[in-house]
Design a protein around this motif. Structure first.
Motif, mmCIF file in Angstrom:
data_model
loop_
_atom_site.group_PDB
_atom_site.id
_atom_site.type_symbol
_atom_site.label_atom_id
_atom_site.label_comp_id
_atom_site.label_asym_id
_atom_site.label_seq_id
_atom_site.Cartn_x
_atom_site.Cartn_y
_atom_site.Cartn_z
ATOM 1 N N ALA A 1 -2.550 7.684 6.058
ATOM 2 C CA ALA A 1 -1.832 7.238 7.269
ATOM 3 C C ALA A 1 -0.622 8.144 7.506
ATOM 4 O O ALA A 1 -0.364 8.553 8.650
ATOM 5 C CB ALA A 1 -1.389 5.786 7.114
ATOM 6 N N LYS B 1 -0.028 -7.184 11.993
ATOM 7 C CA LYS B 1 0.878 -7.818 11.018
ATOM 8 C C LYS B 1 2.342 -7.543 11.372
ATOM 9 O O LYS B 1 3.202 -8.412 11.230
ATOM 10 C CB LYS B 1 0.531 -7.252 9.638
ATOM 11 N N GLU B 2 2.600 -6.338 11.854
ATOM 12 C CA GLU B 2 3.981 -5.923 12.159
ATOM 13 C C GLU B 2 4.567 -6.695 13.335
ATOM 14 O O GLU B 2 5.766 -6.631 13.589
ATOM 15 C CB GLU B 2 4.014 -4.417 12.480
ATOM 16 N N PRO C 1 3.871 3.624 9.271
ATOM 17 C CA PRO C 1 2.425 3.455 9.090
ATOM 18 C C PRO C 1 2.079 1.980 9.325
ATOM 19 O O PRO C 1 2.622 1.099 8.656
ATOM 20 C CB PRO C 1 2.196 3.842 7.618
ATOM 21 N N ALA C 2 1.240 1.725 10.288
ATOM 22 C CA ALA C 2 0.961 0.328 10.660
ATOM 23 C C ALA C 2 -0.504 0.177 11.054
ATOM 24 O O ALA C 2 -0.824 -0.513 12.019
ATOM 25 C CB ALA C 2 1.877 -0.082 11.818
ATOM 26 N N ALA C 3 -1.367 0.872 10.328
ATOM 27 C CA ALA C 3 -2.781 0.827 10.709
ATOM 28 C C ALA C 3 -3.587 -0.130 9.822
ATOM 29 O O ALA C 3 -4.762 -0.352 10.076
ATOM 30 C CB ALA C 3 -3.378 2.236 10.629
ATOM 31 N N GLY C 4 -2.942 -0.685 8.796
ATOM 32 C CA GLY C 4 -3.667 -1.551 7.846
ATOM 33 C C GLY C 4 -4.224 -2.798 8.525
ATOM 34 O O GLY C 4 -3.787 -3.181 9.612
ATOM 35 N N TYR C 5 -5.174 -3.426 7.869
ATOM 36 C CA TYR C 5 -5.814 -4.616 8.450
ATOM 37 C C TYR C 5 -5.000 -5.896 8.252
ATOM 38 O O TYR C 5 -5.237 -6.880 8.917
ATOM 39 C CB TYR C 5 -7.199 -4.819 7.819
ATOM 40 N N GLY C 6 -4.074 -5.890 7.307
ATOM 41 C CA GLY C 6 -3.285 -7.101 7.053
ATOM 42 C C GLY C 6 -4.146 -8.282 6.650
ATOM 43 O O GLY C 6 -3.954 -9.401 7.133
ATOM 44 N N THR C 7 -5.087 -8.039 5.743
ATOM 45 C CA THR C 7 -6.077 -9.074 5.420
ATOM 46 C C THR C 7 -5.459 -10.335 4.810
ATOM 47 O O THR C 7 -6.029 -11.413 4.925
ATOM 48 C CB THR C 7 -7.142 -8.542 4.436
ATOM 49 N N ARG C 8 -4.271 -10.168 4.203
ATOM 50 C CA ARG C 8 -3.673 -11.365 3.585
ATOM 51 C C ARG C 8 -3.199 -12.362 4.637
ATOM 52 O O ARG C 8 -2.865 -13.490 4.309
ATOM 53 C CB ARG C 8 -2.517 -10.952 2.661
ATOM 54 N N GLN D 1 -4.853 6.173 13.364
ATOM 55 C CA GLN D 1 -5.606 6.492 12.151
ATOM 56 C C GLN D 1 -6.995 5.882 12.361
ATOM 57 O O GLN D 1 -7.130 4.673 12.477
ATOM 58 C CB GLN D 1 -4.914 5.859 10.936
ATOM 59 N N MET E 1 -9.384 3.723 7.773
ATOM 60 C CA MET E 1 -8.346 3.241 6.863
ATOM 61 C C MET E 1 -8.548 3.866 5.489
ATOM 62 O O MET E 1 -9.224 3.302 4.643
ATOM 63 C CB MET E 1 -8.389 1.711 6.739
ATOM 64 N N LYS E 2 -7.981 5.060 5.310
ATOM 65 C CA LYS E 2 -8.187 5.740 4.032
ATOM 66 C C LYS E 2 -6.951 5.699 3.149
ATOM 67 O O LYS E 2 -6.773 6.552 2.293
ATOM 68 C CB LYS E 2 -8.595 7.187 4.302
ATOM 69 N N GLY E 3 -6.061 4.755 3.400
ATOM 70 C CA GLY E 3 -4.917 4.583 2.523
ATOM 71 C C GLY E 3 -3.606 5.034 3.135
ATOM 72 O O GLY E 3 -3.570 5.716 4.164
ATOM 73 N N LEU E 4 -2.507 4.633 2.485
ATOM 74 C CA LEU E 4 -1.167 4.926 3.001
ATOM 75 C C LEU E 4 -0.915 6.433 3.071
ATOM 76 O O LEU E 4 -0.326 6.928 4.035
ATOM 77 C CB LEU E 4 -0.110 4.232 2.120
HETATM 78 P P1 UTP Z 1 -1.046 -2.754 2.563
HETATM 79 O O1 UTP Z 1 -1.476 -2.424 1.199
HETATM 80 O O2 UTP Z 1 0.024 -3.782 2.722
HETATM 81 O O3 UTP Z 1 -2.341 -3.130 3.391
HETATM 82 O O4 UTP Z 1 -0.613 -1.384 3.246
HETATM 83 P P2 UTP Z 1 -2.503 -3.957 4.717
HETATM 84 O O5 UTP Z 1 -3.833 -3.655 5.289
HETATM 85 O O6 UTP Z 1 -1.335 -3.718 5.652
HETATM 86 O O7 UTP Z 1 -2.408 -5.493 4.256
HETATM 87 P P3 UTP Z 1 -3.408 -6.361 3.328
HETATM 88 O O8 UTP Z 1 -3.150 -5.927 1.915
HETATM 89 O O9 UTP Z 1 -4.832 -6.125 3.782
HETATM 90 O O10 UTP Z 1 -2.960 -7.770 3.602
HETATM 91 C C1 UTP Z 1 0.715 -0.885 3.112
HETATM 92 C C2 UTP Z 1 1.153 -0.237 4.402
HETATM 93 O O11 UTP Z 1 0.359 0.907 4.666
HETATM 94 C C3 UTP Z 1 -0.258 0.831 5.940
HETATM 95 C C4 UTP Z 1 -0.281 -0.655 6.289
HETATM 96 O O12 UTP Z 1 -0.283 -0.832 7.687
HETATM 97 C C5 UTP Z 1 0.994 -1.142 5.617
HETATM 98 O O13 UTP Z 1 2.140 -0.895 6.439
HETATM 99 N N1 UTP Z 1 -1.612 1.424 5.839
HETATM 100 C C6 UTP Z 1 -2.375 1.191 4.745
HETATM 101 C C7 UTP Z 1 -2.084 2.227 6.856
HETATM 102 O O14 UTP Z 1 -1.375 2.456 7.871
HETATM 103 N N2 UTP Z 1 -3.319 2.782 6.735
HETATM 104 C C8 UTP Z 1 -4.111 2.563 5.650
HETATM 105 O O15 UTP Z 1 -5.240 3.127 5.599
HETATM 106 C C9 UTP Z 1 -3.626 1.746 4.627
#
Ligand code: UTP
Length: 276
Positions: A111, A25-26, A8-15, A102, A105-108
């Protein structure tokens, strides 16, 4: 045999903004290899050869990494630089790579459910590539978990002890010890307030999931932070059958935050120098 590893690699990686504004981020490198490269190595070591990615907008760089770059290959063919591509070529030779998106972004949990189209109706591994795991003196975390899966045939989460005040950043499990380092899960809470955390055993980004998790996820309501949480689905699975929590051997760097990323960089840099 488990063949598929889902990333799962769809998160925004806001940190890691602003870097993650245009860079997944990946794809952030620890020395010269992106985080995802370490994840794929760990999956290959666990004998998985079907890499399945759940990505979002702006993640094209991930697809390009696992594809041939003809111009580059042409430019450096036969030069001293060519061996720099050996490791990624090796991964591309050993595995297949597939991608799905995905859209929201509705959560892990959501995903992982989105990844259903890439996973056959069989158990699969999950790697969150920003958790970089190493086990200097033995096999990788996913390979350790595969051995447990071979014996118990149920979903497994990797856990580690964290200081109690940090439980608010993780899914936390409690359970009954059945072997050294192995618990049958009886409860799971997503990001609990430290005062309410049942234990200090935190789930990290390694899972083995049985395919019934998809039907459970389809019926899982949004939980903490309004997201569909894999922790909620796993708790349901634990109540209905069995889920194991495994205290893995090795180290884990949380490369999704700055401290962990720098620690991992220093660790691999020092290791490279020691080997020279
Ligand atoms: P994180 O909680 O680390 O979120 O998600 P993030 O967006 O990657 O990073 P921050 O917190 O904004 O910096 C945990 C994992 O779940 C994936 C993320 O890509 C990460 O690998 N994820 C999370 C999704 O693929 N989709 C989502 O809707 C949420």
């Amino acid at each position: 045999m488990i063949q598929t590893c889902l990333f799962p690699a769809a998160g925004y990686g806001t940190r890691f903004l602003p870097a993650t504004k245009s860079l997944p981020k990946e794809m952030m490198p620890i020395l010269t290899k992106p985080l995802v490269h370490y994840g794929v190595d760990e999956a290959l070591e666990a004998n998985m050869n079907n890499m399945a990615f759940v990505v979002g907008r702006g993640k094209r760089a991930l697809e390009d990494y696992f594809d041939i770059s003809y111009e580059l290959e042409h430019q450096i063919a036969g030069t001293s630089k060519e061996p720099l591509l050996n490791e990624i070529r090796e991964q591309m030779r050993k595995a297949t790579f597939s991608f799905t998106r995905q859209n929201e972004m509705k959560g892990l949990g959501h995903a992982i459910l989105t990844g259903k189209t890439l996973v056959k109706d069989e158990a699969f591994g999950v790697i969150l590539a920003d958790d970089l795991c190493v086990n200097e003196n033995g096999e990788g975390v996913l390979a350790q978990m595969m051995k447990i899966y071979d014996r118990y045939r149920c979903s497994i989460v990797a856990v580690m002890e964290v200081p109690k005040e940090q439980t608010k950043n993780y899914g936390v499990v409690s359970g009954r010890m059945i072997e050294d380092d192995l618990l049958v899960v009886d409860d799971m809470v997503e990001k609990p307030d430290p005062k309410e955390a049942p234990t200090n055993l935190a789930i990290i980004g390694r899972y083995i999931l049985t395919p019934d998790i998809f039907a459970i996820l389809e019926n899982t309501k949004p939980g903490k932070n309004g997201e569909i949480q894999i922790t909620d689905a796993l708790k349901f699975q634990a109540n209905r059958g069995m889920v194991l929590a495994y205290k893995f051997k090795g180290m884990r760097f949380d490369c999704g935050c700055l401290d962990g990323f720098v620690e991992a960089t220093n660790y691999f840099y020092n290791k490279q120098h020691d080997n020279k």
